[in-house]
Write a protein that holds these residues in place. Structure first.
Motif, PDB file in Angstrom:
ATOM      1  N   PRO A 226       0.812  -1.228   0.000  1.00 53.56           N
ATOM      2  CA  PRO A 226       0.000   0.000   0.000  1.00 53.56           C
ATOM      3  C   PRO A 226       0.836   1.265   0.000  1.00 53.56           C
ATOM      4  CG  PRO A 226      -0.088  -1.110   2.145  1.00 53.56           C
ATOM      5  CD  PRO A 226       0.585  -2.055   1.201  1.00 53.56           C
ATOM      6  N   ALA A 227       2.090   1.181   0.464  1.00 49.55           N
ATOM      7  CA  ALA A 227       2.947   2.372   0.481  1.00 49.55           C
ATOM      8  C   ALA A 227       3.307   2.840  -0.924  1.00 49.55           C
ATOM      9  CB  ALA A 227       4.222   2.087   1.279  1.00 49.55           C
ATOM     10  N   SER A 228       3.125   1.973  -1.938  1.00 47.93           N
ATOM     11  CA  SER A 228       3.420   2.397  -3.307  1.00 47.93           C
ATOM     12  C   SER A 228       2.273   3.195  -3.915  1.00 47.93           C
ATOM     13  CB  SER A 228       3.724   1.178  -4.181  1.00 47.93           C
ATOM     14  OG  SER A 228       2.555   0.414  -4.403  1.00 47.93           O
ATOM     15  N   ASN A 229       1.132   3.251  -3.233  1.00 45.41           N
ATOM     16  CA  ASN A 229      -0.007   4.047  -3.708  1.00 45.41           C
ATOM     17  C   ASN A 229       0.086   5.461  -3.141  1.00 45.41           C
ATOM     18  OD1 ASN A 229      -0.827   1.598  -4.704  1.00 45.41           O
ATOM     19  ND2 ASN A 229      -2.588   1.370  -3.345  1.00 45.41           N
ATOM     20  N   PRO A 230      -0.098   6.472  -3.958  1.00 45.56           N
ATOM     21  CA  PRO A 230      -0.057   7.842  -3.429  1.00 45.56           C
ATOM     22  C   PRO A 230      -1.079   8.084  -2.330  1.00 45.56           C
ATOM     23  CG  PRO A 230       0.054   7.863  -5.824  1.00 45.56           C
ATOM     24  CD  PRO A 230      -0.254   6.447  -5.427  1.00 45.56           C
ATOM     25  N   ASP A 231      -2.209   7.364  -2.372  1.00 47.45           N
ATOM     26  CA  ASP A 231      -3.249   7.538  -1.362  1.00 47.45           C
ATOM     27  C   ASP A 231      -3.413   6.312  -0.482  1.00 47.45           C
ATOM     28  OD1 ASP A 231      -4.178   5.982  -3.378  1.00 47.45           O
ATOM     29  OD2 ASP A 231      -6.012   7.109  -3.753  1.00 47.45           O
ATOM     30  N   GLY A 255       2.525  -4.512   4.464  1.00 44.57           N
ATOM     31  CA  GLY A 255       1.782  -3.423   5.072  1.00 44.57           C
ATOM     32  C   GLY A 255       0.277  -3.504   4.954  1.00 44.57           C
ATOM     33  N   HIS A 256      -0.253  -4.584   4.383  1.00 43.57           N
ATOM     34  CA  HIS A 256      -1.698  -4.714   4.264  1.00 43.57           C
ATOM     35  C   HIS A 256      -2.295  -5.151   5.595  1.00 43.57           C
ATOM     36  CE1 HIS A 256      -1.881  -4.247  -0.120  1.00 43.57           C
ATOM     37  NE2 HIS A 256      -0.758  -4.948  -0.157  1.00 43.57           N
ATOM     38  N   SER A 257      -3.460  -4.605   5.928  1.00 43.33           N
ATOM     39  CA  SER A 257      -4.108  -4.957   7.185  1.00 43.33           C
ATOM     40  C   SER A 257      -4.665  -6.369   7.109  1.00 43.33           C
ATOM     41  CB  SER A 257      -5.246  -3.972   7.483  1.00 43.33           C
ATOM     42  OG  SER A 257      -6.259  -4.069   6.503  1.00 43.33           O
ATOM     43  N   ALA A 258      -4.681  -7.048   8.238  1.00 49.76           N
ATOM     44  CA  ALA A 258      -5.188  -8.420   8.292  1.00 49.76           C
ATOM     45  C   ALA A 258      -6.654  -8.477   7.902  1.00 49.76           C
ATOM     46  CB  ALA A 258      -4.982  -8.992   9.698  1.00 49.76           C
TER      47      ALA A 258
END
Length: 439
Positions: A226-231, A255-258
């Protein structure tokens, strides 16, 4: 010495580095601009034709659950899909819509099932005429900083192709489909590409439940986080259905939530095939999506005397090469080979299949390019460059084959998960609640 005019300037800007006058930049930029204009013009005419040729397609009823898929060669009009296996056979409520990478001729073949349509048919031909102008543009603030020359290099190089135009056409077509057809739930082979991020945002705004299937992608891939997404999470599907516990662990580590992750099992056939091994049999070469890396692999194999190679083209971007000397075309995928001595791969899950089958497996590392390592962190195979491939190959074959293994990387299909998610009136208890607001 560095012939790349952008990279030269980047290196020269590092404090303490002394440099001569840099290579000229003007002609390199002009060549890319001309190439980009020609590529986008070609795409423009192709998409206008594709749009007009698919306008008369027969549309299924609106609403319901849908698969958004690429035009995979193993898909057919009998209910089988290259990414979702036999899911359409077991779930008659499912329909399928084809990504714009699927040419009209191939789309018409798949549309014979009465449950498949093409996104091209939803496009506006007048919009398609504007694709020749579609280029990546960045604000000045994004280009500034210590890496300015590298960012400019990436921007101008990519604008020398037609990727931006094709993504713009995909986004245009999918938005018009959502507005016209109003699906209730959408599934697709999730890889967190640019068009998918826009798709997620559009689905959430329309109140449509989104499910990304982590179909076969494994290993450390930065763009999946998710850190590769600007939002951040706003551009992710509501639910990511993993193909096994290994994939879920890797995505969780990225980094994805469970709450967003669940395991639905692998719908593609990736179980270890019982392939006989012989030291003097041909070496199976699985080419990747990237054509430049594929070229390097074929060239490297040509230089190895005393070995025969059967080369399998990537199904989505087949490399055009001449089968001469010790190089022959493979007569099918790895699972259909009668006997092999070893497997050479780059950035394709064929390498994982070979390792699972216990075959000597070698990851090819190209010169000047990055071929992503798709293997899970707890799986190791030999790696080789063009210069070392011959020696590494012989050492691997001398070691012989091992027993087949899977180590729980892929999980069996959990029909409860898939049935629950595909049925608008029922969701399994593992489904996360819809996010009501965006960050």
């Amino acid at each position: 010495f560095c012939a790349d005019p952008w990279l030269y300037r980047h290196l020269a800007s590092i404090p303490g580095v002394r440099s001569e006058p840099p290579p000229k930049l003007g002609m390199a930029r002009i060549r890319l601009k001309i190439r980009g204009l020609l590529a986008r013009s070609s795409v423009t005419f192709s998409m206008v034709r594709a749009c007009l040729s698919m306008r008369a397609q027969r549309l299924p009823p609106s609403g319901g659950p849908w698969l958004v898929v690429y035009g995979h060669p193993s898909s057919d009009a009998n209910g089988r899909d290259g990414y979702f296996g036999d899911l359409m056979l077991s779930m008659p409520q499912l329909h399928r819509i084809l990504h714009v990478d699927c040419a009209p001729g191939r789309a018409r073949e798949l549309c014979k099932d009465g449950r498949t349509i093409s996104l091209h048919g939803f496009g506006n031909p007048l919009y398609a005429l504007s694709l020749c102008l579609r280029r990546w543009r960045l604000p000045a603030s994004a280009v500034a900083g210590p890496d300015t020359w590298l960012i400019r290099r990436a921007l101008e190089t990519d604008n020398g192709f037609a990727g931006a135009a094709m993504i713009a056409w995909q986004v245009h077509c999918q938005r018009r489909w959502l507005a016209q057809h109003k699906p209730e739930r959408v599934f697709w082979p999730w890889e967190n590409h640019g068009w998918e991020r826009t798709f997620c945002r559009d689905l959430r705004r329309a109140g449509i439940r989104s499910f990304g299937y982590q179909h076969s992608v494994v290993g450390d891939q930065w763009n999946l986080g998710p850190a590769s997404n600007p939002d951040g999470a706003a551009s992710l599907p509501d639910t990511i259905i993993c193909n096994g516990d290994s994939g879920r662990r890797q995505l969780s580590g990225a980094g994805h939530s469970a709450e967003r992750l669940t395991v639905g099992g692998t719908l593609r056939s990736l179980s270890p095939a019982m392939i006989p091994w012989e030291s003097q049999a041909p070496v199976f070469v699985a080419l990747p999506f990237d054509l430049e890396v594929a070229h390097q692999m074929v060239d490297a194999c040509r230089q190895i005397a005393g070995r025969r190679f059967v080369v399998r083209k990537h199904p989505m971007t087949p490399l055009d090469f001449t089968a001469t000397g010790n190089i022959a075309h493979a007569d099918g995928p790895l699972s259909e080979q009668k006997v092999v001595a070893a497997v050479i791969y780059a950035a394709t899950t064929v390498g994982l299949e070979a390792w699972m089958a216990g075959l000597p497996t070698i990851r090819f590392r190209p010169d000047g390019y990055i071929a992503i390592d798709i293997l899970p962190n707890d799986v190791e195979v030999r790696a080789a460059t063009a210069a070392t491939l011959g020696d590494v190959l012989e050492n691997a074959i001398d070691g012989g084959a091992e027993t087949a293994r899977d180590d729980g990387i892929f999980s069996p299909v959990d029909t409860r998960i898939w049935t629950g998610y595909a049925d608008p009136d029922h969701s399994p208890s593992t489904a996360p609640e819809r996010e009501e607001t965006l960050p």
